[in-house]
Design a protein around this motif. Structure first.
Motif, PDB file in Angstrom:
ATOM      1  N   TRP A  39       0.796  -1.218   0.000  1.00  0.00           N
ATOM      2  CA  TRP A  39       0.000   0.000   0.000  1.00  0.00           C
ATOM      3  C   TRP A  39       0.836   1.279   0.000  1.00  0.00           C
ATOM      4  CZ3 TRP A  39      -4.971  -0.332  -1.056  1.00  0.00           C
ATOM      5  CH2 TRP A  39      -5.664  -1.505  -0.778  1.00  0.00           C
ATOM      6  N   GLY A  40       2.130   1.191   0.281  1.00  0.00           N
ATOM      7  CA  GLY A  40       2.921   2.406   0.356  1.00  0.00           C
ATOM      8  C   GLY A  40       2.603   3.236   1.576  1.00  0.00           C
ATOM      9  N   LEU A  41       2.200   2.554   2.667  1.00  0.00           N
ATOM     10  CA  LEU A  41       1.805   3.227   3.900  1.00  0.00           C
ATOM     11  C   LEU A  41       2.497   2.580   5.089  1.00  0.00           C
ATOM     12  CD1 LEU A  41      -2.033   3.466   3.304  1.00  0.00           C
ATOM     13  CD2 LEU A  41      -0.539   5.428   3.610  1.00  0.00           C
ATOM     14  N   PRO A  42       2.945   3.375   6.060  1.00  0.00           N
ATOM     15  CA  PRO A  42       3.459   2.789   7.299  1.00  0.00           C
ATOM     16  C   PRO A  42       2.324   2.228   8.140  1.00  0.00           C
ATOM     17  CG  PRO A  42       3.409   5.183   7.459  1.00  0.00           C
ATOM     18  CD  PRO A  42       3.032   4.844   6.044  1.00  0.00           C
ATOM     19  N   ALA A  43       2.646   1.300   9.034  1.00  0.00           N
ATOM     20  CA  ALA A  43       1.620   0.676   9.873  1.00  0.00           C
ATOM     21  C   ALA A  43       0.871   1.703  10.700  1.00  0.00           C
ATOM     22  CB  ALA A  43       2.277  -0.365  10.776  1.00  0.00           C
ATOM     23  N   SER A  44       1.554   2.755  11.131  1.00  0.00           N
ATOM     24  CA  SER A  44       0.902   3.774  11.960  1.00  0.00           C
ATOM     25  C   SER A  44      -0.228   4.466  11.214  1.00  0.00           C
ATOM     26  CB  SER A  44       1.925   4.814  12.424  1.00  0.00           C
ATOM     27  OG  SER A  44       2.552   5.430  11.303  1.00  0.00           O
ATOM     28  N   ALA A  45      -0.114   4.545   9.892  1.00  0.00           N
ATOM     29  CA  ALA A  45      -1.167   5.190   9.100  1.00  0.00           C
ATOM     30  C   ALA A  45      -2.460   4.400   9.189  1.00  0.00           C
ATOM     31  CB  ALA A  45      -0.725   5.325   7.652  1.00  0.00           C
ATOM     32  N   TRP A  46      -2.348   3.054   9.078  1.00  0.00           N
ATOM     33  CA  TRP A  46      -3.541   2.215   9.176  1.00  0.00           C
ATOM     34  C   TRP A  46      -4.174   2.329  10.552  1.00  0.00           C
ATOM     35  CZ3 TRP A  46      -5.601   1.132   4.934  1.00  0.00           C
ATOM     36  CH2 TRP A  46      -4.860   0.777   3.811  1.00  0.00           C
ATOM     37  N   GLU A  47      -3.342   2.410  11.571  1.00  0.00           N
ATOM     38  CA  GLU A  47      -3.867   2.511  12.926  1.00  0.00           C
ATOM     39  C   GLU A  47      -4.643   3.806  13.118  1.00  0.00           C
ATOM     40  OE1 GLU A  47      -0.464   2.099  15.395  1.00  0.00           O
ATOM     41  OE2 GLU A  47      -0.042   0.038  14.757  1.00  0.00           O
ATOM     42  N   LEU A  48      -4.089   4.914  12.626  1.00  0.00           N
ATOM     43  CA  LEU A  48      -4.784   6.193  12.734  1.00  0.00           C
ATOM     44  C   LEU A  48      -6.112   6.166  11.999  1.00  0.00           C
ATOM     45  CD1 LEU A  48      -1.874   8.766  12.236  1.00  0.00           C
ATOM     46  CD2 LEU A  48      -3.249   8.472  14.293  1.00  0.00           C
ATOM     47  N   ALA A  49      -6.091   5.635  10.766  1.00  0.00           N
ATOM     48  CA  ALA A  49      -7.309   5.613   9.960  1.00  0.00           C
ATOM     49  C   ALA A  49      -8.365   4.701  10.577  1.00  0.00           C
ATOM     50  CB  ALA A  49      -6.978   5.163   8.537  1.00  0.00           C
ATOM     51  N   SER A  50      -7.934   3.530  11.085  1.00  0.00           N
ATOM     52  CA  SER A  50      -8.902   2.587  11.650  1.00  0.00           C
ATOM     53  C   SER A  50      -9.554   3.125  12.911  1.00  0.00           C
ATOM     54  CB  SER A  50      -8.218   1.246  11.935  1.00  0.00           C
ATOM     55  OG  SER A  50      -7.228   1.391  12.944  1.00  0.00           O
ATOM     56  N   ARG A  51      -8.839   3.969  13.647  1.00  0.00           N
ATOM     57  CA  ARG A  51      -9.400   4.560  14.866  1.00  0.00           C
ATOM     58  C   ARG A  51     -10.192   5.836  14.579  1.00  0.00           C
ATOM     59  NH1 ARG A  51      -4.050   3.561  17.103  1.00  0.00           N
ATOM     60  NH2 ARG A  51      -3.654   5.808  17.000  1.00  0.00           N
ATOM     61  N   GLY A  52     -10.273   6.221  13.305  1.00  0.00           N
ATOM     62  CA  GLY A  52     -11.000   7.439  12.953  1.00  0.00           C
ATOM     63  C   GLY A  52     -10.280   8.704  13.355  1.00  0.00           C
ATOM     64  N   GLU A  53      -8.952   8.617  13.544  1.00  0.00           N
ATOM     65  CA  GLU A  53      -8.176   9.773  13.995  1.00  0.00           C
ATOM     66  C   GLU A  53      -7.499  10.495  12.841  1.00  0.00           C
ATOM     67  OE1 GLU A  53      -5.520   8.389  16.980  1.00  0.00           O
ATOM     68  OE2 GLU A  53      -7.115   7.537  18.235  1.00  0.00           O
ATOM     69  N   ALA A  54      -7.813  10.105  11.622  1.00  0.00           N
ATOM     70  CA  ALA A  54      -7.213  10.747  10.450  1.00  0.00           C
ATOM     71  C   ALA A  54      -8.206  10.712   9.303  1.00  0.00           C
ATOM     72  CB  ALA A  54      -5.916  10.036  10.046  1.00  0.00           C
ATOM     73  N   ILE A  55      -8.053  11.652   8.384  1.00  0.00           N
ATOM     74  CA  ILE A  55      -8.816  11.625   7.142  1.00  0.00           C
ATOM     75  C   ILE A  55      -8.090  10.676   6.197  1.00  0.00           C
ATOM     76  CG2 ILE A  55      -9.659  12.970   5.186  1.00  0.00           C
ATOM     77  CD1 ILE A  55      -9.604  15.434   7.019  1.00  0.00           C
ATOM     78  N   SER A  56      -8.763   9.634   5.776  1.00  0.00           N
ATOM     79  CA  SER A  56      -8.118   8.623   4.939  1.00  0.00           C
ATOM     80  C   SER A  56      -8.322   8.923   3.464  1.00  0.00           C
ATOM     81  CB  SER A  56      -8.658   7.227   5.263  1.00  0.00           C
ATOM     82  OG  SER A  56      -8.044   6.265   4.413  1.00  0.00           O
ATOM     83  N   LEU A  57      -7.212   9.123   2.776  1.00  0.00           N
ATOM     84  CA  LEU A  57      -7.185   9.213   1.312  1.00  0.00           C
ATOM     85  C   LEU A  57      -6.374   8.043   0.772  1.00  0.00           C
ATOM     86  CD1 LEU A  57      -6.418  13.052   0.904  1.00  0.00           C
ATOM     87  CD2 LEU A  57      -8.617  11.925   1.270  1.00  0.00           C
ATOM     88  N   ALA A  58      -6.465   6.916   1.486  1.00  0.00           N
ATOM     89  CA  ALA A  58      -5.585   5.782   1.202  1.00  0.00           C
ATOM     90  C   ALA A  58      -6.177   4.791   0.221  1.00  0.00           C
ATOM     91  CB  ALA A  58      -5.224   5.074   2.509  1.00  0.00           C
ATOM     92  N   GLY A  59      -7.395   4.324   0.475  1.00  0.00           N
ATOM     93  CA  GLY A  59      -7.937   3.221  -0.315  1.00  0.00           C
ATOM     94  C   GLY A  59      -9.067   3.654  -1.224  1.00  0.00           C
TER      95      GLY A  59
END
Length: 429
Positions: A39-59
């Motif tokens: 995905w070109g993403l660090p693990a911390s990015a998934w954690e933030l997105a899954s907890r709703g603590e970030a705006i996800s433009l990933a998937g």
């Protein structure tokens, strides 16, 4: 100690020092650990997105607020009430004939390609379709020519089946067919040939580009001339922002030499895991030889067929197109307003993705890191280049991919402002 405990203790001792890696197939050994996609993403990015603590433009997944749960529930109830016997038994390798007939009808009406149910095989999403195609067609060492950048999930599938991947570049108008011509000619001169040419002609992942009509015709011609089957990955074709859907490669080829894979994951919901292969019946028959999973879900096939038959699917997709067009425009508007000194891009005409070039040598890793601190998640460009690990340069080092499908219009505008602040800090401002 009981006899059972003696056996367990012996088994534990005998297996303790054995390396699971040594048990793997050659294909599995070639793949790195992790998810099915780089995905070109660090693990911390998934954690933030899954907890709703970030705006996800990933998937690239559908807007969760639009998932047609009520309509699907109604279609599911109807499928059980009208055909519980067929819906709750094995469905066979091809899948429910009624849904395949509807796909054939849509192919004829929307793409101008006469087809029947025999031209279709239902699969576990388009990814499952690609895996079946690879299993049926590829021997270890076979050459597949792929666009670069491209969807990394398919590259894992190809490598898992032992393919050797040769790349050709993509620009703002899609696959560079001049480079493809040179590559196929070089392979021929070396006494080699490509078994498959893999392309995403409609609203490309990651670039958002749509292949021009001239290049579509040239792509079809080149593949046929060199005896390579075209594998057309088309998950986004129905999500077009213009009035007309782009002409399909299969229609331009008169249905010969093109294998198209599609899915309901992007138009309805990813959790359905229902896709299809469309190809000449003689190819479809051969693909079924490599199916060992007893087929897909007859219940889901009938549910989707009912959703289409009721008119609900057409209405749903009709509502999604302008929604995603508004989202794409909102993200572009925000980037122009806030990030203009740092970013440039060309707006897509459909799909889920905006491919953004960072200016002035900005480090994509640094921008991604600062964006995470701002609460925005997106992948860096190198993840989409199949050969990035083998190259001396850093392909995609200027690019990030922004998926606008999931976030709301307001979140996209806010994300643009946060990306601008991330760029400013990464630039040392």
């Amino acid at each position: 100690m009981s006899r059972e405990e003696d056996v367990a203790a012996a088994a534990a001792r005998l297996w303790a020092d054995r390396d699971p890696e040594a048990l793997l197939s050659s294909g599995a050994r070639e793949l790195s650990p992790g998810t099915a996609t780089d995905w070109g993403l660090p693990a911390s990015a998934w954690e933030l997105a899954s907890r709703g603590e970030a705006i996800s433009l990933a998937g690239g997944i559908p807007d969760p607020s639009t998932l047609p749960a009520a309509a699907l529930r109604e279609a599911l109830d109807h499928a059980l009430a009208s055909d519980d016997g067929g819906a709750l038994t094995y469905g066979g390798g091809l899948g429910f004939e009624g849904l395949r007939e509807q796909l054939a009808d849509r192919s004829a009406r929307e793409l101008g390609l006469p087809a029947s149910a025999e031209h279709f095989m239902l699969t576990n999403g388009s990814a499952g379709g690609i895996a079946i195609v690879c299993a049926a067609l590829l021997d270890r060492g076979d050459i597949v020519v792929s666009e670069s950048p491209t969807f990394s999930g398919t590259m894992r599938t190809l490598r898992g089946h032992g393919a050797r991947i040769v790349t050709v570049p993509v620009d703002e108008d899609g696959c560079r067919t001049d480079a493809l011509a040179a590559t196929l000619a070089r392979l021929q001169a070396e006494g080699r040939r490509a078994k498959l040419v893999y392309a995403i002609p409609n609203f490309h992942n990651p670039t958002g580009a749509s292949l021009t009509l001239e290049r579509r015709r040239e792509l079809v011609r080149l593949a046929a001339e060199h005896g390579a089957l075209l594998l057309d990955d088309d998950p986004y074709g129905e999500i077009h922002f213009d009035e007309a859907r782009p002409p399909s490669l299969a229609a331009l080829a008169g249905g010969r030499g093109v294998i198209t894979v599609g899915t309901f994951s992007k138009t309805i919901a990813t959790g359905l895991r229902v896709g299809w292969i469309e190809a000449e019946p003689e190819l479809i028959e051969r693909f079924t030889r490599m199916r060992f999973d007893m087929g897909g879900s007859p219940l889901l096939h009938r549910m989707i067929a009912g959703f289409i038959e009721s008119g609900g699917y057409g209405d749903h997709v009709g509502r999604m197109r302008p929604l995603y067009a508004r989202k794409a425009e909102a993200l572009q508007r925000g980037l122009r307003q806030y990030a203009e000194p740092y970013a440039e891009f060309r707006g897509p005409r459909g799909g889920f993705f905006l491919w953004v070039r960072l200016r002035d040598g900005l480090s994509t890793d640094a921008v991604q890191r600062e964006a995470l601190a701002e609460g925005v998640v997106f992948p860096v460009g190198r993840a989409f280049f199949p050969d990035h690990a083998e190259r001396d340069d850093d392909p995609g080092s200027d690019y990030i991919r922004l998926a606008f499908s999931t976030a709301s219009v307001e979140e996209l505008e806010e994300a643009a402002a946060r990306i601008a602040r991330a760029c400013e800090r990464a630039a040392g401002g």
